[in-house]
Design a protein around this motif. Structure first.
Motif, PDB file in Angstrom:
ATOM      1  N   PHE A  12     -34.745  11.481  21.074  1.00 20.17           N
ATOM      2  CA  PHE A  12     -34.042  12.546  21.652  1.00 20.17           C
ATOM      3  C   PHE A  12     -35.377  13.247  21.291  1.00 20.17           C
ATOM      4  N   THR A  13     -36.200  14.886  21.732  1.00 15.44           N
ATOM      5  CA  THR A  13     -36.567  15.609  21.450  1.00 15.44           C
ATOM      6  C   THR A  13     -36.637  16.888  21.745  1.00 15.44           C
ATOM      7  N   GLU A  14     -36.624  17.739  21.395  1.00 17.28           N
ATOM      8  CA  GLU A  14     -35.922  19.042  21.911  1.00 17.28           C
ATOM      9  C   GLU A  14     -36.670  19.404  23.420  1.00 17.28           C
ATOM     10  N   TRP A 126     -32.563  10.277  38.431  1.00 12.90           N
ATOM     11  CA  TRP A 126     -33.573  11.642  38.301  1.00 12.90           C
ATOM     12  C   TRP A 126     -34.928  10.503  37.554  1.00 12.90           C
ATOM     13  N   GLU A 127     -35.707  10.524  37.770  1.00  8.70           N
ATOM     14  CA  GLU A 127     -36.818   9.988  37.083  1.00  8.70           C
ATOM     15  C   GLU A 127     -37.277  10.858  36.611  1.00  8.70           C
ATOM     16  N   ARG A 128     -37.983  11.207  35.252  1.00  7.61           N
ATOM     17  CA  ARG A 128     -38.723  12.333  34.964  1.00  7.61           C
ATOM     18  C   ARG A 128     -39.569  11.070  33.702  1.00  7.61           C
ATOM     19  N   SER A 129     -40.702  11.971  34.072  1.00  5.28           N
ATOM     20  CA  SER A 129     -41.752  11.264  32.456  1.00  5.28           C
ATOM     21  C   SER A 129     -41.227  11.083  31.250  1.00  5.28           C
ATOM     22  N   GLY A 130     -41.314  10.302  31.126  1.00  6.65           N
ATOM     23  CA  GLY A 130     -40.659  10.062  29.471  1.00  6.65           C
ATOM     24  C   GLY A 130     -39.149  10.398  29.548  1.00  6.65           C
ATOM     25  N   TYR A 131     -38.250   9.751  30.136  1.00  2.31           N
ATOM     26  CA  TYR A 131     -36.688  10.156  30.429  1.00  2.31           C
ATOM     27  C   TYR A 131     -36.648  10.472  31.660  1.00  2.31           C
ATOM     28  N   TRP A 132     -35.558   9.361  31.765  1.00  5.83           N
ATOM     29  CA  TRP A 132     -34.228   9.470  33.209  1.00  5.83           C
ATOM     30  C   TRP A 132     -32.741  10.360  33.179  1.00  5.83           C
ATOM     31  N   MET A 133     -32.455  11.384  34.051  1.00 10.13           N
ATOM     32  CA  MET A 133     -31.400  11.470  34.009  1.00 10.13           C
ATOM     33  C   MET A 133     -30.475  10.942  34.445  1.00 10.13           C
ATOM     34  N   LEU A 134     -28.954  10.513  34.194  1.00  9.59           N
ATOM     35  CA  LEU A 134     -28.619   9.856  34.701  1.00  9.59           C
ATOM     36  C   LEU A 134     -26.802  10.593  35.035  1.00  9.59           C
ATOM     37  N   PHE A 135     -26.774  10.651  36.313  1.00  9.57           N
ATOM     38  CA  PHE A 135     -25.182  11.857  36.811  1.00  9.57           C
ATOM     39  C   PHE A 135     -24.245  11.314  37.132  1.00  9.57           C
ATOM     40  N   ILE A 136     -23.859  11.729  36.640  1.00 14.15           N
ATOM     41  CA  ILE A 136     -21.806  10.748  36.462  1.00 14.15           C
ATOM     42  C   ILE A 136     -21.399  12.609  36.791  1.00 14.15           C
ATOM     43  N   GLY A 137     -21.693  13.720  37.409  1.00 16.98           N
ATOM     44  CA  GLY A 137     -21.091  14.257  38.134  1.00 16.98           C
ATOM     45  C   GLY A 137     -22.018  15.514  38.376  1.00 16.98           C
ATOM     46  N   PRO A 138     -22.077  16.632  40.013  1.00 19.04           N
ATOM     47  CA  PRO A 138     -23.101  16.976  40.174  1.00 19.04           C
ATOM     48  C   PRO A 138     -23.443  18.028  39.244  1.00 19.04           C
ATOM     49  N   ALA A 139     -22.769  18.789  38.104  1.00 19.76           N
ATOM     50  CA  ALA A 139     -23.418  19.115  37.427  1.00 19.76           C
ATOM     51  C   ALA A 139     -23.542  18.805  35.564  1.00 19.76           C
ATOM     52  N   PRO A 145     -33.649   8.702  27.234  1.00 20.75           N
ATOM     53  CA  PRO A 145     -35.506   8.341  26.628  1.00 20.75           C
ATOM     54  C   PRO A 145     -36.049   7.177  27.143  1.00 20.75           C
ATOM     55  N   LEU A 146     -37.363   6.917  27.380  1.00 18.49           N
ATOM     56  CA  LEU A 146     -37.451   5.488  27.531  1.00 18.49           C
ATOM     57  C   LEU A 146     -38.192   4.730  26.857  1.00 18.49           C
ATOM     58  N   GLY A 147     -38.754   6.013  25.789  1.00 14.65           N
ATOM     59  CA  GLY A 147     -39.341   5.224  24.794  1.00 14.65           C
ATOM     60  C   GLY A 147     -40.227   3.808  25.352  1.00 14.65           C
ATOM     61  N   ASP A 148     -39.798   3.004  24.303  1.00 14.01           N
ATOM     62  CA  ASP A 148     -40.902   1.528  25.038  1.00 14.01           C
ATOM     63  C   ASP A 148     -40.449   0.360  25.300  1.00 14.01           C
ATOM     64  N   LEU A 149     -39.521   1.056  26.603  1.00 13.59           N
ATOM     65  CA  LEU A 149     -39.626   0.274  27.239  1.00 13.59           C
ATOM     66  C   LEU A 149     -40.013  -0.626  28.522  1.00 13.59           C
ATOM     67  N   ALA A 150     -39.817  -1.523  28.662  1.00 13.98           N
ATOM     68  CA  ALA A 150     -40.653  -2.403  29.220  1.00 13.98           C
ATOM     69  C   ALA A 150     -41.147  -2.079  31.076  1.00 13.98           C
ATOM     70  N   PRO A 151     -41.262  -2.062  31.880  1.00 14.27           N
ATOM     71  CA  PRO A 151     -41.766  -1.548  33.273  1.00 14.27           C
ATOM     72  C   PRO A 151     -40.442  -2.680  33.479  1.00 14.27           C
ATOM     73  N   ALA A 152     -40.664  -4.108  33.429  1.00 13.05           N
ATOM     74  CA  ALA A 152     -39.484  -5.119  33.222  1.00 13.05           C
ATOM     75  C   ALA A 152     -38.062  -4.959  34.004  1.00 13.05           C
ATOM     76  N   GLU A 153     -37.894  -3.876  32.446  1.00 11.78           N
ATOM     77  CA  GLU A 153     -36.867  -3.538  32.280  1.00 11.78           C
ATOM     78  C   GLU A 153     -36.243  -2.609  32.412  1.00 11.78           C
TER      79      GLU A 153
END
Length: 165
Positions: A12-14, A126-139, A145-153
């Motif tokens: 993670f980065t700030e 929500w897919e963002r460049s470099g990371y995804w936001m995974l919602f478990i509630g509205p807020a 962080p996606l890091g080195d996850l391969a496209p197939a993964e």
């Protein structure tokens, strides 16, 4: 967890956390609340009209308060999410986590603890460049962080998340 398993060591980065908060606030408080902002703009126009005509009564005061509410909501939401998200990041001994993805869910382990969630717990992604936001509630969301996850993964993860919703 099920047969297929993917382990992902994430960093993670700030900047990532700040961008996630900014994205959340923009989409949830601004873009998804267009009616609120349009109403505030209309009330502001009416308030300015009343003030230009010398208005000073209770209606002017009520309109001023109503016009101030949306920006106040925006500021409070931004502040709380920034404080909470950056606070969690700064509380981590190291800004790293181990994500383990399986057929039935995901586990995450960091210096702050461990958790396991089934895919059905995620309501939105929500897919963002470099990371995804995974919602478990509205807020309530977690940053992946996606890091080195391969496209197939990544495609495998999309399919699991999509199938669960």
């Amino acid at each position: 967890m099920g047969e297929t398993q993917i382990e992902h060591r994430a960093v993670f980065t700030e900047a990532m956390v700040r961008d996630a908060v900014r994205t959340f606030v923009w989409r949830r408080v601004v873009a998804q609340q267009k009616g609120l902002w349009l109403a505030a703009a209309a009330m502001l126009a009416y308030l300015l009209f009343l003030l230009s005509r010398g208005g000073r009564g209770w209606l002017v005061g009520a309109l001023a308060v109503a016009v101030a509410l949306p920006p106040l909501i925006l500021a409070v939401t931004w502040h709380l999410h920034s404080r909470n998200s950056l606070g969690r990041l700064r509380a981590m001994p190291a800004p790293r986590a181990l994500f383990t993805f399986g057929e039935d869910g995901m586990a995450v382990e960091s210096g702050l603890g461990a958790a396991r969630l089934e895919w059905s717990a995620f309501q939105e992604v929500w897919e963002r460049s470099g990371y995804w936001m995974l919602f478990i509630g509205p807020a309530q969301f977690m940053t992946l962080p996606l890091g080195d996850l391969a496209p197939a993964e990544l495609q495998w993860l999309r399919e699991r998340l999509r199938a669960a919703r």
